[in-house]
Structures are given as C-alpha cells and as structure tokens.
Design an enzyme around this catalytic site. Sequence first.
Site, PDB file in Angstrom:
ATOM      1  CG  ASP A  68      -1.898   1.195   1.195  1.00  0.00           C
ATOM      2  OD1 ASP A  68      -2.054   1.811   0.115  1.00  0.00           O
ATOM      3  OD2 ASP A  68      -2.466   1.513   2.258  1.00  0.00           O
ATOM      4  CG  ASN A 110      -6.017   1.902  11.888  1.00  0.00           C
ATOM      5  OD1 ASN A 110      -6.733   1.935  12.894  1.00  0.00           O
ATOM      6  ND2 ASN A 110      -6.299   1.151  10.834  1.00  0.00           N
ATOM      7  CG  HIS A 111      -2.957  -0.184   9.092  1.00  0.00           C
ATOM      8  ND1 HIS A 111      -3.879   0.829   9.031  1.00  0.00           N
ATOM      9  CD2 HIS A 111      -2.032   0.113   8.147  1.00  0.00           C
ATOM     10  CE1 HIS A 111      -3.551   1.687   8.083  1.00  0.00           C
ATOM     11  NE2 HIS A 111      -2.429   1.284   7.526  1.00  0.00           N
ATOM     12  CG  ASP A 178      -7.296  -2.060  12.105  1.00  0.00           C
ATOM     13  OD1 ASP A 178      -7.122  -2.182  10.876  1.00  0.00           O
ATOM     14  OD2 ASP A 178      -7.938  -1.119  12.619  1.00  0.00           O
ATOM     15  CG  ASP A 208      -2.723   6.602   7.663  1.00  0.00           C
ATOM     16  OD1 ASP A 208      -2.975   7.255   6.641  1.00  0.00           O
ATOM     17  OD2 ASP A 208      -2.947   5.378   7.765  1.00  0.00           O
ATOM     18  CD  GLU A 249      -6.270   9.921   6.129  1.00  0.00           C
ATOM     19  OE1 GLU A 249      -6.669   9.655   4.994  1.00  0.00           O
ATOM     20  OE2 GLU A 249      -5.834   9.046   6.905  1.00  0.00           O
ATOM     21  CG  ASP A 316      -5.323   8.643  -0.015  1.00  0.00           C
ATOM     22  OD1 ASP A 316      -4.588   7.736  -0.449  1.00  0.00           O
ATOM     23  OD2 ASP A 316      -5.381   8.954   1.182  1.00  0.00           O
TER      24      ASP A 316
HETATM   25  C1  NOJ Z   1      -4.689   6.970   4.372  1.00  0.00           C
HETATM   26  C2  NOJ Z   1      -3.606   7.134   3.377  1.00  0.00           C
HETATM   27  O1  NOJ Z   1      -3.588   8.452   2.859  1.00  0.00           O
HETATM   28  C3  NOJ Z   1      -3.832   6.073   2.333  1.00  0.00           C
HETATM   29  O2  NOJ Z   1      -3.020   6.285   1.215  1.00  0.00           O
HETATM   30  C4  NOJ Z   1      -3.630   4.721   2.952  1.00  0.00           C
HETATM   31  O3  NOJ Z   1      -3.908   3.706   2.026  1.00  0.00           O
HETATM   32  C5  NOJ Z   1      -4.540   4.537   4.156  1.00  0.00           C
HETATM   33  N1  NOJ Z   1      -4.574   5.677   5.020  1.00  0.00           N
HETATM   34  C6  NOJ Z   1      -4.136   3.341   4.962  1.00  0.00           C
HETATM   35  O4  NOJ Z   1      -2.954   3.603   5.671  1.00  0.00           O
END
Ligand code: NOJ
Length: 553
Positions: A68, A110-111, A178, A208, A249, A316
């Site tokens: 990711d 978060n993860h 998570d 995040d 965020e 994103d």
């Molecule tokens: C938000 C990030 O901006 C995004 O790119 C990511 O995939 C998710 N959080 C998960 O970490």
Amino acid sequence: MQERKPDVIDDLWYKNTIIYNCDVRTYLDSNGDGIGDFRGLKRRLDYLSGLGIGALWLMPFYASPDRDDGYDITDYYAVDPKYGTLGDFVEFTNAAKQRGIRVIADLVVNHTSDQHPWFKEARSSKDSVYRDWYVWSKKRPKDWNKGMVFPGVQKSTWTRDPQSGEWYFHRFYDFQPDLNTANPAVQAEIRRIIGFWLQLGVSGFRMDAVPFVIGAKGANVQPHEQYDMLRDLRAFLSWRSEDAILLAEANVKPATNFQYFGEAGERMQMMFNFQVNQHLFYALAAADAPALAAAMESTKARPQSAQWGLFLRNNDELDLGRLTKDQQAKVFAEFGPDKHMQLYDRGIRRRLPPMLKGDQRRLRLAISLLFTLPGTPVLRYGDELGMGDDLSLTERMAIRTPMQWSKEPHAGFSKATGKLAVPVIDEGPYGFQHINAADQRRDPESLLNWTERIIRMRKECPEIGWGDFRILPTGNQAVLAVRYEWRNNAVIIVSNLAGEPAEVTLRVPENCLTNLLSYDHSEGKSHKISMEPYGYHWYRAGGLDYLLNRREY
Ligand code: NOJ
Ligand code: CA
C-alpha cells in the site's frame, strides 16, 4: 466581525506556513536505481526553499513491502533501505532545518504490515506477548464484510488467519492488520515511535486514519471513539518537542471537530478540512459559491490555537463521500465522467489539471482558493507545475508518478538505464516533454513562477492564517467574497467560480481597496469589481501603504 481574543502565543509556526506534500520515492533518485531517495530529496531542498514552502509532509518512508505504497510498515524505526539510511535521513532533516523548512512525517499506527515481526509473532501462537497487539475473533464476526475503506477492491474487514485459525480485523487491505490501539503496550510503542523521529529532527506528524486509530475495535463492540488517546499523544509530543504538531487525517462530520482539536486545543493542533475540500470541488463544478461558503461556516468554530489544513488534491482519491448524491453526480460529470477515473464508489483518482481539462484560468483559480480559504495550505508535489495523472496505473498510483524535473530521460528524475519502479508520464499533454520544472522556471508566465508569487503573497497575508473570516454578499451565486481580519488589518478575496465574466459591488469600511496582485487601487467605500471568467482578486482593505506596512504587525 466578532471580536477575537488576542493570541497569547503569536508565533505558532503552523498558522501561516505553506506545507508541501511529497513522497521521497518519486521526488529525485540520486543513485540511478530508479527509486527516489533521501539524498535526492536533500538536493531539491533549494528548489523547495525557492518556492517558499515552510514544511514538507513526507509520505511513509519506513521499511515496507510497499503493497500500500508504504502504508504497510514492517519496521517503524528504520528508513527503508531503498530510500537510504537513518544517516541520510538526519542529513536531510538537518539540511531542511538550515533552510527554515520543517519536516512532518506520516504516523501510520492504525495498522502494520502483515509482514511486521509483531504480527508474525502474534499469529504464531495465542500465547505470544504480541497476540493482544492485534484484534482477533474466534468466529467470523457478523459484520465481516462491512466498513471497508476500499470497497470494490477490499472484500472484507475480517480475514481468517490459517496459522491460528482465528479471524483478524483489518479496516484497510487484508495485509494491513489493525493494531489493538486500546492496548497500553501498543500505546507505549506509539509514543516510542513519536519520540524516536522527533529526536531525528521532525517537527511533527501527519497522523494516518485517526478516527480508526481511536475507534473501538473488535467483534461485537459498540462503536465509540477513545478521544482521550489524542490528548495523551499530544501531551507526550509537546513534552518531548514543544513546537511539534499533530496533523490529523480525519474525514469526520463537522459536529465532532472539537473532539479532535480538544475544547481548549489540547488534542490535535491541525486537521485536514475534508468538508471544505469536497464542497470546494462541488462549488467549482457547479459555480455554486454559497455551497462552499456553507462548508466554511460549518467548520469555522475551532479552538484558538487550532488550524485547518487546506488541500485540493492529496495522495489519495478525491473522496466525495460527504456530498449529497446530486452533488456527487455533478462533480463526477464535470471532473471524472469515465468509470476508470473513479474509485471506491466515492471518489476521483485524477490530478487537478486533467480534471479541469487543462484550463489554466480555472487551475489558477483553484490554486488561488487553496491559498485563500481559511487555514494553512497543503500543496501536493507537482501541482506547482500542473502535472497530470496516469490512469493506466492501479487505484491511487495514478496520481503518484515521479516529479517532472526536465526534458532529460525519465524527466530528470532518475539516471536509471532500465525501467523505473513507478513510470514517469511521457506522453500526451502532461508528458514531461511539455510539463517540467526546468522549462517553467525560465518562463516568467509559467504556473511554477505564478505559484511562487502566490506563495509569497500568501505568506504576507497573516490575516488568512491567523484571522477570522466573514463571507461578504456579492449578489452573484458564482462569486465568493471572503473578508479576513486580524490585528486591525483586513484582506478581501474575491473568486469567480464561473466561466463567464461577472460584476460585483463590495463595500469596505476602510475607504480604500488595494489589489495585491496587480496595479489596481481605488478609493471609496463602495467598489464595483469586474471579474474575469474564473478570475481571482486579492485585496487589502486600505491604501497603498498597506501593501507592506500594515498596522500593528
Ligand atoms: C490513508 C492514506 O492516505 C492512504 O493512502 C492509505 O492507504 C490509508 N490511510 C491506509 O494507511
Ligand atoms: Ca535511488
């Protein structure tokens, strides 16, 4: 305008700075392996300093298998070797500091990646000390296919772990289990991570997925947020580094904003303003200034020390989830009509210039709004050049292509002889042959030079960063006029969202209006203003001496 208490602290750096968002991996490759790195980014600090930015928000650069794009971390205390070493990182933060540029790191807690040693340990045995660092269920939970963040790509939020036979929770992809953030040991680890990077020179974190970090996790739990966690993190952060910030965020409803900022500003100093972002795109699509004004009003209240992070596009998709169905339909039709431009049933995976069909007037209006709406602007790398997207890449990778520096091979991004990990845009109107920094820096009319001038002017308007705003009546649905006041100074920004010219009349008590971007200056309390199609005018209320010498500042 309602009287504001005088600011007790008037040097909060995040109130009137410009944040620039980039990814070390796509900025500049110093050693020709095809991947951007910290030595490369360090070399471009003079470019960034010349542009006038005050802080750099870096996307994750930690050790990661990159499923990711770095948001799946395997070691929070390491720079991924493909980007350099911790030594390179500290050389970079130091060089940024020498130029007055702060560095904000992405805090992704978060993860983890499913390849993180904590998760490997956790799944290896139910007795592992790391077992309770994640979120498990013996049986498949009822809501196993609910609450996905990436619908259409992600199939579930619970996945069976064949090793232990139980199910683990993942708000995002299945390779991002998570963390059990309610676990005190996990919380202690998060503090350790914060402390570590502060020690290496960062000035804060873009945190995040905050609502998920503080959300209750587990099968059959009553949904609720643990806001106290934010106060604890902030207390720790401010103790270790007094002027460091947390930028959240958190795409949440305006009613909960104070929970994130804290009633007295004791939680997150900054949050991205998703409400204004989405309504701004609707307002641009429909030439509907009142819709944008309403979003601004709904996020107006905030603690005195808190600040909004304003953005147009980020890393994103443009998430439209907070708009009505009709509003969404309008934005899709105008800015992302084809299915392959859309993502996750709620967003658009395009960069700004192609969304605006390359219309330079509309592009400059949008960027002018970014710099003049209430808050601190966050500019996405390449937007100062008008870079485009590559829709042949998957999901959000379309908008994460390498920075276009010059006409040289690979856009001057890399001297690699073979293929790059992420390809540069090399065809069509947004190819690096047409859009690159080297050409634009020599062209006085280029978007790059225009953006530099706008940044300079924005920094000279602390009224916007620090002050309060009021929407002024214009009598024209397509024209937004905003007045900011701070310390007896005022700026007025007028933006025409429509592709037709407009005439509006503004009243100012100061008896004089001076255009900050052109030779236009007029006396009187009532001013007739002719707006060009997609025009934007920045004024200071007051005479010419107000251009630089403002009262009491
Ligand atoms: C938000 C990030 O901006 C995004 O790119 C990511 O995939 C998710 N959080 C998960 O970490
Ligand atoms: Ca490299």
